[in-house]
Motif scaffolding. Sequence first.
Motif, PDB file in Angstrom:
ATOM      1  N   LYS A 166       0.845  -1.192   0.000  1.00 54.75           N
ATOM      2  CA  LYS A 166       0.000   0.000   0.000  1.00 54.75           C
ATOM      3  C   LYS A 166       0.875   1.234   0.000  1.00 54.75           C
ATOM      4  N   ALA A 167       0.404   2.248  -0.689  1.00 53.37           N
ATOM      5  CA  ALA A 167       1.102   3.528  -0.708  1.00 53.37           C
ATOM      6  C   ALA A 167       0.954   4.191   0.657  1.00 53.37           C
ATOM      7  N   VAL A 168       1.879   5.084   0.978  1.00 50.65           N
ATOM      8  CA  VAL A 168       1.812   5.802   2.237  1.00 50.65           C
ATOM      9  C   VAL A 168       0.562   6.662   2.245  1.00 50.65           C
ATOM     10  N   ASP A 169      -0.168   6.578   3.321  1.00 46.01           N
ATOM     11  CA  ASP A 169      -1.393   7.360   3.470  1.00 46.01           C
ATOM     12  C   ASP A 169      -1.021   8.816   3.737  1.00 46.01           C
ATOM     13  N   ALA A 170      -1.423   9.712   2.876  1.00 44.85           N
ATOM     14  CA  ALA A 170      -1.074  11.127   3.004  1.00 44.85           C
ATOM     15  C   ALA A 170      -1.630  11.750   4.277  1.00 44.85           C
ATOM     16  N   SER A 171      -2.657  11.162   4.864  1.00 41.52           N
ATOM     17  CA  SER A 171      -3.244  11.733   6.078  1.00 41.52           C
ATOM     18  C   SER A 171      -2.325  11.558   7.279  1.00 41.52           C
ATOM     19  N   THR A 172      -1.289  10.724   7.183  1.00 38.87           N
ATOM     20  CA  THR A 172      -0.367  10.535   8.302  1.00 38.87           C
ATOM     21  C   THR A 172       0.866  11.421   8.173  1.00 38.87           C
ATOM     22  N   VAL A 173       0.979  12.195   7.116  1.00 39.18           N
ATOM     23  CA  VAL A 173       2.120  13.069   6.898  1.00 39.18           C
ATOM     24  C   VAL A 173       1.744  14.480   7.351  1.00 39.18           C
ATOM     25  N   THR A 174       2.626  15.071   8.155  1.00 38.24           N
ATOM     26  CA  THR A 174       2.401  16.436   8.610  1.00 38.24           C
ATOM     27  C   THR A 174       3.442  17.332   7.965  1.00 38.24           C
ATOM     28  N   ILE A 175       2.976  18.388   7.369  1.00 38.29           N
ATOM     29  CA  ILE A 175       3.875  19.347   6.740  1.00 38.29           C
ATOM     30  C   ILE A 175       3.903  20.594   7.615  1.00 38.29           C
ATOM     31  N   ALA A 176       5.133  21.018   7.945  1.00 38.58           N
ATOM     32  CA  ALA A 176       5.284  22.208   8.785  1.00 38.58           C
ATOM     33  C   ALA A 176       6.449  23.035   8.262  1.00 38.58           C
ATOM     34  N   MET A 177       6.378  24.299   8.480  1.00 38.86           N
ATOM     35  CA  MET A 177       7.480  25.197   8.145  1.00 38.86           C
ATOM     36  C   MET A 177       8.577  24.989   9.172  1.00 38.86           C
ATOM     37  N   ILE A 178       9.828  25.036   8.753  1.00 39.95           N
ATOM     38  CA  ILE A 178      10.955  24.797   9.640  1.00 39.95           C
ATOM     39  C   ILE A 178      10.963  25.767  10.814  1.00 39.95           C
ATOM     40  N   ASP A 179      10.474  26.960  10.572  1.00 35.71           N
ATOM     41  CA  ASP A 179      10.444  27.951  11.646  1.00 35.71           C
ATOM     42  C   ASP A 179       9.435  27.594  12.736  1.00 35.71           C
ATOM     43  N   ALA A 180       8.417  26.736  12.389  1.00 35.60           N
ATOM     44  CA  ALA A 180       7.391  26.374  13.362  1.00 35.60           C
ATOM     45  C   ALA A 180       7.821  25.211  14.247  1.00 35.60           C
ATOM     46  N   ILE A 181       8.967  24.587  13.944  1.00 30.35           N
ATOM     47  CA  ILE A 181       9.443  23.437  14.714  1.00 30.35           C
ATOM     48  C   ILE A 181      10.401  23.950  15.790  1.00 30.35           C
ATOM     49  N   PRO A 182      10.179  23.516  17.028  1.00 31.27           N
ATOM     50  CA  PRO A 182      11.074  23.964  18.110  1.00 31.27           C
ATOM     51  C   PRO A 182      12.528  23.549  17.834  1.00 31.27           C
ATOM     52  N   GLU A 183      13.455  24.327  18.313  1.00 30.53           N
ATOM     53  CA  GLU A 183      14.888  24.131  18.097  1.00 30.53           C
ATOM     54  C   GLU A 183      15.344  22.735  18.538  1.00 30.53           C
ATOM     55  N   GLU A 184      14.856  22.222  19.679  1.00 38.01           N
ATOM     56  CA  GLU A 184      15.279  20.910  20.192  1.00 38.01           C
ATOM     57  C   GLU A 184      14.802  19.755  19.282  1.00 38.01           C
ATOM     58  N   GLN A 185      13.684  19.915  18.528  1.00 38.09           N
ATOM     59  CA  GLN A 185      13.196  18.875  17.614  1.00 38.09           C
ATOM     60  C   GLN A 185      13.873  18.946  16.256  1.00 38.09           C
ATOM     61  N   ARG A 186      14.415  20.092  15.878  1.00 36.90           N
ATOM     62  CA  ARG A 186      15.086  20.245  14.584  1.00 36.90           C
ATOM     63  C   ARG A 186      16.273  19.306  14.460  1.00 36.90           C
ATOM     64  N   ALA A 187      16.931  19.012  15.565  1.00 36.40           N
ATOM     65  CA  ALA A 187      18.125  18.150  15.545  1.00 36.40           C
ATOM     66  C   ALA A 187      17.764  16.712  15.131  1.00 36.40           C
ATOM     67  N   SER A 188      16.508  16.300  15.343  1.00 40.74           N
ATOM     68  CA  SER A 188      16.115  14.912  14.989  1.00 40.74           C
ATOM     69  C   SER A 188      15.494  14.801  13.599  1.00 40.74           C
ATOM     70  N   LEU A 189      15.427  15.889  12.866  1.00 40.93           N
ATOM     71  CA  LEU A 189      14.854  15.850  11.524  1.00 40.93           C
ATOM     72  C   LEU A 189      15.802  15.149  10.555  1.00 40.93           C
ATOM     73  N   ILE A 190      15.232  14.456   9.578  1.00 40.21           N
ATOM     74  CA  ILE A 190      15.996  13.776   8.540  1.00 40.21           C
ATOM     75  C   ILE A 190      15.669  14.440   7.214  1.00 40.21           C
ATOM     76  N   GLN A 191      16.706  14.800   6.481  1.00 41.84           N
ATOM     77  CA  GLN A 191      16.505  15.481   5.202  1.00 41.84           C
ATOM     78  C   GLN A 191      16.118  14.456   4.136  1.00 41.84           C
ATOM     79  N   VAL A 192      15.057  14.747   3.392  1.00 40.52           N
ATOM     80  CA  VAL A 192      14.595  13.872   2.297  1.00 40.52           C
ATOM     81  C   VAL A 192      14.947  14.562   0.989  1.00 40.52           C
ATOM     82  N   LYS A 193      15.601  13.828   0.120  1.00 40.65           N
ATOM     83  CA  LYS A 193      16.012  14.422  -1.162  1.00 40.65           C
ATOM     84  C   LYS A 193      15.097  13.985  -2.262  1.00 40.65           C
TER      85      LYS A 193
END
Length: 159
Positions: free
Chosen positions: A132-159
């Motif tokens: 099954k394809a990934v369900d788009a309803s489980t993906v959250t899109i946020a602006m980088i500025d809206a993510i707290p500084e302590e959570q930014r360190a755990s982000l993974i860059q997708v190319k």
Amino acid sequence: MLKLSAVIMSLALVSGCSTIVSESSYPVSISSSPSQADFVLVNRDGQQVHTGTTPDTVTLNASSGFFKGETYQLILNKDGYEEKTIEIESTVDGWYFGNILFGGLIGMLIVDPATGAMFKLPEGAEAQLDEKAVDASTVTIAMIDAIPEEQRASLIQVK
């Protein structure tokens, strides 16, 4: 000698070639990749004739009536995979045409069609299940500025 000839001729006239050589029901192996998929077999009338888990072997009737081959819908389901439907269809058995030589018109027009021996089924049905394809309803899109500084360190860059 005349009696023996009459008996042999009578047997030839009342028998069908496919009825003598073939069956009216066949074992059909059901498999999937990946295995352990749940399946349901439904006949042409919409009746559920078998349920199980792959791999499995089921015995199915090749005929659904006089001069009428059977067609089955094989519906496979497995968590994380798309539902898959495959058609299992009977075909005319080659031995049916042996009636031209051995069974005569009675075998060709009555015996083999009535017993269902004029049809055969494939030896197996195999399905490749698609994830099954990934369900788009489980993906959250946020602006980088809206993510707290302590959570930014755990982000993974997708190319």
